[in-house]
Write a protein that holds these residues in place. Sequence first.
Motif, PDB file in Angstrom:
ATOM      1  N   PRO A 117       0.843  -1.209   0.000  1.00 17.73           N
ATOM      2  CA  PRO A 117       0.000   0.000   0.000  1.00 17.73           C
ATOM      3  C   PRO A 117       0.868   1.244   0.000  1.00 17.73           C
ATOM      4  O   PRO A 117       2.036   1.207   0.420  1.00 17.73           O
ATOM      5  N   PRO A 118       0.331   2.371  -0.441  1.00 24.93           N
ATOM      6  CA  PRO A 118       1.112   3.612  -0.450  1.00 24.93           C
ATOM      7  C   PRO A 118       1.400   4.089   0.970  1.00 24.93           C
ATOM      8  O   PRO A 118       0.715   3.693   1.928  1.00 24.93           O
ATOM      9  N   MET A 119       2.390   4.942   1.119  1.00 21.65           N
ATOM     10  CA  MET A 119       2.700   5.521   2.426  1.00 21.65           C
ATOM     11  C   MET A 119       1.491   6.303   2.937  1.00 21.65           C
ATOM     12  O   MET A 119       0.731   6.892   2.153  1.00 21.65           O
ATOM     13  N   ARG A 120       1.330   6.331   4.265  1.00 25.38           N
ATOM     14  CA  ARG A 120       0.158   6.968   4.861  1.00 25.38           C
ATOM     15  C   ARG A 120       0.063   8.445   4.461  1.00 25.38           C
ATOM     16  O   ARG A 120      -1.011   8.926   4.102  1.00 25.38           O
ATOM     17  N   ALA A 121       1.189   9.152   4.513  1.00 27.50           N
ATOM     18  CA  ALA A 121       1.166  10.582   4.171  1.00 27.50           C
ATOM     19  C   ALA A 121       0.757  10.789   2.721  1.00 27.50           C
ATOM     20  O   ALA A 121       0.001  11.719   2.400  1.00 27.50           O
ATOM     21  N   THR A 122       1.242   9.921   1.844  1.00 27.52           N
ATOM     22  CA  THR A 122       0.891  10.017   0.422  1.00 27.52           C
ATOM     23  C   THR A 122      -0.596   9.762   0.215  1.00 27.52           C
ATOM     24  O   THR A 122      -1.271  10.466  -0.552  1.00 27.52           O
ATOM     25  N   ALA A 123      -1.121   8.735   0.907  1.00 21.93           N
ATOM     26  CA  ALA A 123      -2.537   8.397   0.768  1.00 21.93           C
ATOM     27  C   ALA A 123      -3.424   9.520   1.290  1.00 21.93           C
ATOM     28  O   ALA A 123      -4.435   9.871   0.666  1.00 21.93           O
ATOM     29  N   ILE A 124      -3.060  10.095   2.438  1.00 21.16           N
ATOM     30  CA  ILE A 124      -3.858  11.181   3.003  1.00 21.16           C
ATOM     31  C   ILE A 124      -3.840  12.398   2.082  1.00 21.16           C
ATOM     32  O   ILE A 124      -4.883  13.043   1.847  1.00 21.16           O
ATOM     33  N   ARG A 125      -2.695  12.715   1.509  1.00 19.49           N
ATOM     34  CA  ARG A 125      -2.602  13.856   0.596  1.00 19.49           C
ATOM     35  C   ARG A 125      -3.485  13.627  -0.637  1.00 19.49           C
ATOM     36  O   ARG A 125      -4.187  14.540  -1.089  1.00 19.49           O
ATOM     37  N   TRP A 126      -3.471  12.409  -1.151  1.00 13.00           N
ATOM     38  CA  TRP A 126      -4.287  12.094  -2.326  1.00 13.00           C
ATOM     39  C   TRP A 126      -5.774  12.181  -2.000  1.00 13.00           C
ATOM     40  O   TRP A 126      -6.575  12.707  -2.784  1.00 13.00           O
TER      41      TRP A 126
END
Length: 242
Positions: free
Chosen positions: A86-95
């Motif tokens: 899965p993508p990094m948490r920060a990346t997912a939240i930004r998206w």
Amino acid sequence: RRKPSEDILIHEPLSLENFLTLSSHRGAHRVVLVYPADRIRADAASVFLKMLEEPPQDLIFLLVAEDLDAILPTIRSRCLIFRALPPMRATAIRWLKEQGLPAPETALAEAGGMPLLALALARLDEKPRKELASLLGSVLEGSDWVGRVIAAVPKDANQAEAVWFLQRWGWDLLAVKQGLAPRYFPRQNKVLQVLAVSADAEKLFRWIHELNRLREAAGHPLNAKLSAERILLLYQGIFARR
């Protein structure tokens, strides 16, 4: 006008037979994408298995699945397995923020860290969203709600989504019971703490096991009311005094 099947049926692999006999006019590889590979019916799986055993030259089968265990071992054994992280948490939240979600951190947690699922849950139609919200309100109450919830369960309820929701609740309740922080419902931490005190750990394990079995059959035309009655009564028993 029929509702599309969520499973891969036998006519679909059979339709590949003509394609397999063709050769690439440029001499390059050909690719057959199979998705979702964990929803291949047994009769369709037997057809795929024959194709995988003797594939044509320069042909690649690419099977994509979320539940690896749901794929037949005979098919898995003929594949190279690559796990997509899965993508990094920060990346997912930004998206998710870019998609316009008002509370991306909570949405991501409730979806188990999967941003596409978080977005899909946020964009549910009003009817299933209300059903899940009602279910959450019920499990928060502990055990004095089973009859009312069963009476409100519609015949066309989405059983797969409800079971998956209850699985996440059960895992969080079990985690809190063991002194860990909830993963999927961090906003309900206080309620989970209260419920965990009176929850019987052995019965909770059995309930989660029953949910796993029910999810395996979630794609079959079972009676949603009967399934809900059984699983909710078992949940009520988790908090019953011995």
